[in-house]
Scaffold this active site. Structure first.
Site, mmCIF file in Angstrom:
data_model
loop_
_atom_site.group_PDB
_atom_site.id
_atom_site.type_symbol
_atom_site.label_atom_id
_atom_site.label_comp_id
_atom_site.label_asym_id
_atom_site.label_seq_id
_atom_site.Cartn_x
_atom_site.Cartn_y
_atom_site.Cartn_z
ATOM 1 N N ARG A 141 0.813 -1.240 0.000
ATOM 2 C CA ARG A 141 0.000 0.000 0.000
ATOM 3 C C ARG A 141 0.836 1.275 0.000
ATOM 4 N NH1 ARG A 141 -3.242 -2.784 3.927
ATOM 5 N NH2 ARG A 141 -4.926 -3.876 2.864
ATOM 6 N N LYS B 218 2.162 11.711 -10.160
ATOM 7 C CA LYS B 218 1.241 10.928 -10.992
ATOM 8 C C LYS B 218 1.972 9.680 -11.450
ATOM 9 C CE LYS B 218 -1.961 14.161 -13.139
ATOM 10 N NZ LYS B 218 -2.363 14.781 -14.412
ATOM 11 N N GLU C 253 7.370 19.770 -23.658
ATOM 12 C CA GLU C 253 6.724 19.943 -22.340
ATOM 13 C C GLU C 253 7.223 21.228 -21.666
ATOM 14 O OE1 GLU C 253 4.235 18.205 -21.056
ATOM 15 O OE2 GLU C 253 4.406 16.072 -21.544
ATOM 16 N N LYS D 27 5.860 23.596 -12.058
ATOM 17 C CA LYS D 27 5.128 22.381 -11.702
ATOM 18 C C LYS D 27 4.999 22.273 -10.188
ATOM 19 C CE LYS D 27 4.002 17.759 -12.754
ATOM 20 N NZ LYS D 27 4.022 16.665 -13.679
ATOM 21 N N GLU E 87 -5.210 16.943 -8.630
ATOM 22 C CA GLU E 87 -5.858 17.460 -9.847
ATOM 23 C C GLU E 87 -7.365 17.668 -9.662
ATOM 24 O OE1 GLU E 87 -4.237 16.111 -13.624
ATOM 25 O OE2 GLU E 87 -6.224 16.353 -14.503
ATOM 26 N N ARG F 154 -4.365 21.924 -11.480
ATOM 27 C CA ARG F 154 -3.372 20.991 -12.032
ATOM 28 C C ARG F 154 -3.762 20.534 -13.431
ATOM 29 N NH1 ARG F 154 -0.010 15.998 -9.278
ATOM 30 N NH2 ARG F 154 1.030 15.425 -11.214
ATOM 31 N N ASN G 6 -2.240 19.700 -18.403
ATOM 32 C CA ASN G 6 -2.597 18.770 -19.479
ATOM 33 C C ASN G 6 -2.913 19.487 -20.793
ATOM 34 O OD1 ASN G 6 -2.401 16.301 -18.077
ATOM 35 N ND2 ASN G 6 -4.261 16.827 -16.970
ATOM 36 N N HIS H 40 -2.771 17.599 -23.995
ATOM 37 C CA HIS H 40 -2.645 16.168 -23.692
ATOM 38 C C HIS H 40 -3.852 15.343 -24.127
ATOM 39 C CE1 HIS H 40 0.882 17.438 -21.584
ATOM 40 N NE2 HIS H 40 1.113 16.257 -21.062
ATOM 41 N N HIS I 292 -2.782 12.379 -26.189
ATOM 42 C CA HIS I 292 -2.975 10.990 -25.753
ATOM 43 C C HIS I 292 -3.804 10.226 -26.779
ATOM 44 C CE1 HIS I 292 -2.261 11.772 -21.156
ATOM 45 N NE2 HIS I 292 -1.151 11.667 -21.835
ATOM 46 N N HIS J 82 5.683 10.752 -26.655
ATOM 47 C CA HIS J 82 4.739 11.538 -25.856
ATOM 48 C C HIS J 82 4.914 13.052 -26.091
ATOM 49 C CE1 HIS J 82 2.107 12.626 -22.574
ATOM 50 N NE2 HIS J 82 3.071 13.380 -22.072
HETATM 51 P P1 NAD Z 1 10.848 7.296 -22.239
HETATM 52 O O1 NAD Z 1 10.872 6.994 -20.807
HETATM 53 O O2 NAD Z 1 10.310 6.250 -23.165
HETATM 54 O O3 NAD Z 1 12.307 7.718 -22.712
HETATM 55 C C1 NAD Z 1 12.517 8.011 -24.060
HETATM 56 C C2 NAD Z 1 13.668 7.185 -24.645
HETATM 57 O O4 NAD Z 1 14.892 7.741 -24.212
HETATM 58 C C3 NAD Z 1 13.667 5.732 -24.212
HETATM 59 O O5 NAD Z 1 14.029 4.933 -25.320
HETATM 60 C C4 NAD Z 1 14.776 5.674 -23.159
HETATM 61 O O6 NAD Z 1 15.389 4.412 -23.081
HETATM 62 C C5 NAD Z 1 15.729 6.711 -23.677
HETATM 63 N N1 NAD Z 1 16.566 7.360 -22.666
HETATM 64 C C6 NAD Z 1 16.165 7.852 -21.495
HETATM 65 N N2 NAD Z 1 17.151 8.508 -20.899
HETATM 66 C C7 NAD Z 1 18.222 8.388 -21.693
HETATM 67 C C8 NAD Z 1 19.549 8.895 -21.616
HETATM 68 N N3 NAD Z 1 19.956 9.694 -20.633
HETATM 69 N N4 NAD Z 1 20.403 8.559 -22.603
HETATM 70 C C9 NAD Z 1 19.986 7.791 -23.657
HETATM 71 N N5 NAD Z 1 18.733 7.340 -23.808
HETATM 72 C C10 NAD Z 1 17.864 7.651 -22.826
HETATM 73 O O7 NAD Z 1 9.973 8.607 -22.529
HETATM 74 P P2 NAD Z 1 9.841 10.026 -21.838
HETATM 75 O O8 NAD Z 1 9.631 10.961 -22.952
HETATM 76 O O9 NAD Z 1 10.912 10.299 -20.874
HETATM 77 O O10 NAD Z 1 8.504 9.888 -20.996
HETATM 78 C C11 NAD Z 1 7.262 9.696 -21.616
HETATM 79 C C12 NAD Z 1 6.323 9.073 -20.620
HETATM 80 O O11 NAD Z 1 6.134 9.950 -19.514
HETATM 81 C C13 NAD Z 1 4.947 8.784 -21.184
HETATM 82 O O12 NAD Z 1 4.530 7.500 -20.792
HETATM 83 C C14 NAD Z 1 4.072 9.820 -20.528
HETATM 84 O O13 NAD Z 1 2.741 9.396 -20.400
HETATM 85 C C15 NAD Z 1 4.752 9.994 -19.203
HETATM 86 N N6 NAD Z 1 4.497 11.277 -18.552
HETATM 87 C C16 NAD Z 1 4.104 11.246 -17.254
HETATM 88 C C17 NAD Z 1 3.888 12.418 -16.581
HETATM 89 C C18 NAD Z 1 3.535 12.397 -15.119
HETATM 90 O O14 NAD Z 1 3.172 13.435 -14.571
HETATM 91 N N7 NAD Z 1 3.620 11.270 -14.463
HETATM 92 C C19 NAD Z 1 4.069 13.657 -17.222
HETATM 93 C C20 NAD Z 1 4.474 13.641 -18.556
HETATM 94 C C21 NAD Z 1 4.698 12.443 -19.214
HETATM 95 N N1 GLY Z 2 1.817 16.101 -16.641
HETATM 96 C C1 GLY Z 2 0.600 16.490 -16.043
HETATM 97 C C2 GLY Z 2 0.590 16.472 -14.565
HETATM 98 O O1 GLY Z 2 1.543 16.103 -13.922
HETATM 99 O O2 GLY Z 2 -0.405 16.815 -13.980
#
Ligand code: NAD
Ligand code: GLY
Length: 369
Positions: free
Chosen positions: A125, A147, A189, A231, A241, A245, A249, A252, A256, A274
């Site tokens: 949990r 998130k 972003e 942020k 949210e 918050r 998005n 988004h 999405h 993304h």
């Molecule tokens: P990702 O995690 O897929 O990374 C992108 C690519 O870069 C991958 O192939 C990874 O292996 C590579 N990589 C990462 N760091 C590296 C480095 N230092 N050197 C070489 N390669 C590297 O994608 P992302 O763009 O980081 O994240 C996208 C995800 O984040 C989506 O799933 C999205 O929904 C999520 N997201 C979440 C939030 C949140 O608030 N939780 C906010 C925005 C996005």
């Molecule tokens: N990326 C949107 C949020 O964190 O709320």
């Protein structure tokens, strides 16, 4: 040379600090200080783990030889943000015998961060999660705010939890190995913060484009810190949210829908990632705002031009059908009572949530898109 990292504090009920600076993945004392017990799950992906996991494990063990560290490496890419990967993370925690004071380290981009955070939210949990973001996107957005989620075939991030990290440690040296396409995705972003609430930052991003795209350390650190300040301010006031918050998005709901309709990407495929999908989504949201009479066309054009100058896509990829995208948008988490609720804007720096958006107008934008 003073190597103290910059810090941004996230307030609210579960405060934590974001540290931003070069070399932090080798700072064992800083990493180990976040571990309350003995058990550590180091979760990473197949591209990041070979580059940085040995350094993180060694630094942790040097600072605290009592730690028991287990690594889990998932295949790189959005296609791994699944319930199957979640089950693997849970199995690994069980195999480690992780107790409630265990800590999950999320070493990677947003995919690893969201998955690791969700596993930490669910094991017993809720155990600690320390975010070690290695993409720009994760440093400016996904590692902050708690998130966590995985995707299902029906939609992005539909299964998840709010679970704030214990700390965020962003080692800017890791950006040197980041592929340029992923750097640009993170800049999308970053531009979002200017678009929704900071016109001066929007101008700064226009002025610093060459430095940022070239990976200039000082410019990137400034962009990360400013983004994290935005942020942090928002999530401290509205962690779950319930209000403002949602502004984070912007772009988004459209983005999405594009990601889900394309099928989630793996490294090297042509699907939008993304950040790229959010870039297209922001242009569509701005155009819809103009079509609804909320904002000037000139503002949507200025946003489109800036994203384009950053080498980001600004149009819906060929082959995606507008009615199918609209159907995906109906599953967005912001919707209420089956009616579309979108983040739109009144111009650069002035985003707002608009309820009950007419689907016919959205379809017109998607068709023109
Ligand atoms: P990702 O995690 O897929 O990374 C992108 C690519 O870069 C991958 O192939 C990874 O292996 C590579 N990589 C990462 N760091 C590296 C480095 N230092 N050197 C070489 N390669 C590297 O994608 P992302 O763009 O980081 O994240 C996208 C995800 O984040 C989506 O799933 C999205 O929904 C999520 N997201 C979440 C939030 C949140 O608030 N939780 C906010 C925005 C996005
Ligand atoms: N990326 C949107 C949020 O964190 O709320």
């Amino acid at each position: 040379m003073n190597t103290s990292p910059r810090t941004v504090d996230v307030g609210g009920d579960t405060p934590y600090t974001i540290a931003i600076g070069p070399g932090l993945l080798g700072d064992g004392a800083r990493l180990a200080a976040r571990v309350r017990g003995r058990h550590v799950l180091l979760l990473s992906d197949s591209q990041v783990a070979p580059l940085y996991a040995p350094q993180v494990s060694a630094a942790l063990l040097q600072a605290n030889p009592q730690l028991r560290i287990r690594e889990l490496v998932i295949p790189a890419g959005e296609a791994s943000k699944t319930l199957d990967s979640f089950a693997r993370a849970i199995d690994t925690l069980a195999g480690l015998g992780a107790s409630r004071d265990a800590c999950v380290f999320a070493l990677g981009g947003g995919v690893v961060g969201d998955l690791a955070g969700f596993a930490a939210a669910c094991w017993m949990r809720g155990i600690d999660c320390v975010q070690l973001p290695t993409t720009l996107l994760a440093m400016v957005d996904s590692s902050v705010g708690g998130k966590t989620a995985v995707d299902i075939p029906q939609g992005k991030n539909l299964v998840g939890a709010f679970h704030p990290p214990r700390a965020v440690i962003a080692d800017t040296s890791a950006l040197r190995t980041l592929p340029p396409r992923e750097l640009r995705a993170g800049l999308a972003e970053t531009i979002k913060y200017g678009a929704i609430r900071d016109p001066l930052f929007f101008q700064w991003l226009a002025a610093e484009r060459e430095a940022l795209l070239a990976g200039d350390d000082a410019a990137l650190a400034q962009a990360i810190a400013r983004s994290c300040e935005h942020k942090a301010e928002i999530v401290a006031r509205d962690p779950l949210e319930k209000g403002e918050r949602a502004l984070l998005n912007f772009g988004h709901t459209f983005g999405h829908a594009i990601e889900t309709e394309q099928g989630y990407g793996a490294p090297g495929n042509d699907n939008l990632n993304h950040g790229e999908a959010v870039a297209v989504g922001m242009v569509l949201a701005a155009r819809l705002s103009a079509a609804l009479g909320m904002a000037a066309d000139a503002d949507s054009e200025a946003l489109r031009q800036l994203l384009h100058a950053y080498g980001l896509p600004t149009a819906i990829p060929a082959g995606l059908e507008p009615p199918a995208l609209l159907a995906r948008m109906r599953l967005d988490k912001k919707n209420i009572a089956g009616r579309l609720r979108l983040v739109l804007w009144r111009g650069i720096g002035q985003a707002e949530v608009v309820a009950d958006v007419d689907e016919a107008r959205v379809l017109e934008i998607l068709r023109a898109g």
